[in-house]
Scaffold this motif. Structure first.
Motif, PDB file in Angstrom:
ATOM      1  N   TYR A 186      -8.686   6.436   8.119  1.00  0.00           N
ATOM      2  CA  TYR A 186      -7.902   5.984   6.979  1.00  0.00           C
ATOM      3  C   TYR A 186      -6.791   7.009   6.796  1.00  0.00           C
ATOM      4  O   TYR A 186      -7.051   8.169   6.485  1.00  0.00           O
ATOM      5  N   THR A 239      -0.405   3.983   2.957  1.00  0.00           N
ATOM      6  CA  THR A 239      -1.779   4.130   3.446  1.00  0.00           C
ATOM      7  C   THR A 239      -2.154   2.943   4.319  1.00  0.00           C
ATOM      8  O   THR A 239      -1.701   1.826   4.090  1.00  0.00           O
ATOM      9  N   GLY A 290      -2.637   8.275   5.772  1.00  0.00           N
ATOM     10  CA  GLY A 290      -1.457   8.160   4.933  1.00  0.00           C
ATOM     11  C   GLY A 290      -0.267   8.681   5.709  1.00  0.00           C
ATOM     12  O   GLY A 290      -0.401   9.599   6.514  1.00  0.00           O
ATOM     13  N   LEU A 302      -8.351   9.330   1.843  1.00  0.00           N
ATOM     14  CA  LEU A 302      -7.727   9.395   3.172  1.00  0.00           C
ATOM     15  C   LEU A 302      -8.395  10.442   4.048  1.00  0.00           C
ATOM     16  O   LEU A 302      -8.832  11.490   3.566  1.00  0.00           O
ATOM     17  N   THR A 320      -7.735   8.557  -2.996  1.00  0.00           N
ATOM     18  CA  THR A 320      -7.843   7.326  -2.213  1.00  0.00           C
ATOM     19  C   THR A 320      -8.875   7.454  -1.105  1.00  0.00           C
ATOM     20  O   THR A 320      -9.351   6.457  -0.579  1.00  0.00           O
ATOM     21  N   GLY A 359      -3.695  10.998  -2.312  1.00  0.00           N
ATOM     22  CA  GLY A 359      -4.358  10.757  -1.032  1.00  0.00           C
ATOM     23  C   GLY A 359      -5.826  11.130  -1.074  1.00  0.00           C
ATOM     24  O   GLY A 359      -6.677  10.426  -0.534  1.00  0.00           O
ATOM     25  N   ASN A 384       0.809  -1.225   0.000  1.00  0.00           N
ATOM     26  CA  ASN A 384       0.000   0.000   0.000  1.00  0.00           C
ATOM     27  C   ASN A 384       0.841   1.274   0.000  1.00  0.00           C
ATOM     28  O   ASN A 384       0.673   2.146   0.850  1.00  0.00           O
ATOM     29  N   ILE A 444      -3.306  12.884   6.512  1.00  0.00           N
ATOM     30  CA  ILE A 444      -1.961  12.541   6.061  1.00  0.00           C
ATOM     31  C   ILE A 444      -0.974  13.041   7.106  1.00  0.00           C
ATOM     32  O   ILE A 444      -1.030  14.203   7.522  1.00  0.00           O
TER      33      ILE A 444
END
Length: 142
Positions: A71, A64, A73, A106, A104, A101, A44, A109
């Motif tokens: 969730y 990630t 990163g 996320l 995805t 990100g 990932n 981060i």
């Protein structure tokens, strides 16, 4: 200048050597993993590079993972060749990671950088990153 995602199909001995030489500028004491170990589906990781002509002059990675609280990163291994610094490459690499990100989904981060890396801190804070009030602990050789 090209910003692109490094994929397993892009791996060659030359790419491995260029990334290894670049990473030594960031931390010459760390033992490096082969890119073939990093670019596997179960890892990932989004691995972004900057190329000028055929030379890799910058890297940045986003790992990630999902935990109960969200969730996330984690940005790692952001490095720009010493001869190319100050040209906006680090910002372009980070923008690409943030874009990926967002795609995805996320929630957050995170990143870590040494307190002595003033230019990196300046970049990250200018992009909206804030210093968390927490500690980072490390355990090696367990």
């Amino acid at each position: 200048m090209q910003i692109e995602i490094l994929r397993p199909s892009d791996l060659t001995p030359d790419v491995q050597n260029q990334v290894a030489a670049l990473y030594r500028q960031l931390n010459p004491d760390n033992v490096q993993r082969a890119l073939s170990e990093i670019l596997v589906p179960q890892n990932n990781v989004i691995f972004v590079i900057c190329k000028i002509d055929d030379a890799i002059v910058g890297t940045a990675l986003l790992s990630t993972y999902k935990v109960i609280s969200g969730y996330r990163g984690m940005v790692d291994d952001v490095v720009v060749d010493a001869t190319q610094r100050g040209k906006g490459i680090g910002r372009r690499l980070m923008e690409k990671l943030l874009e990926e990100g967002k795609k995805t989904g996320l929630d957050e981060i995170l990143l870590f950088t040494g307190h002595h890396r003033a230019p990196a801190i300046g970049l990250y804070t200018s992009m909206g990153f804030e210093l968390r009030n927490s500690g980072l602990y490390s355990l090696k050789d367990f």
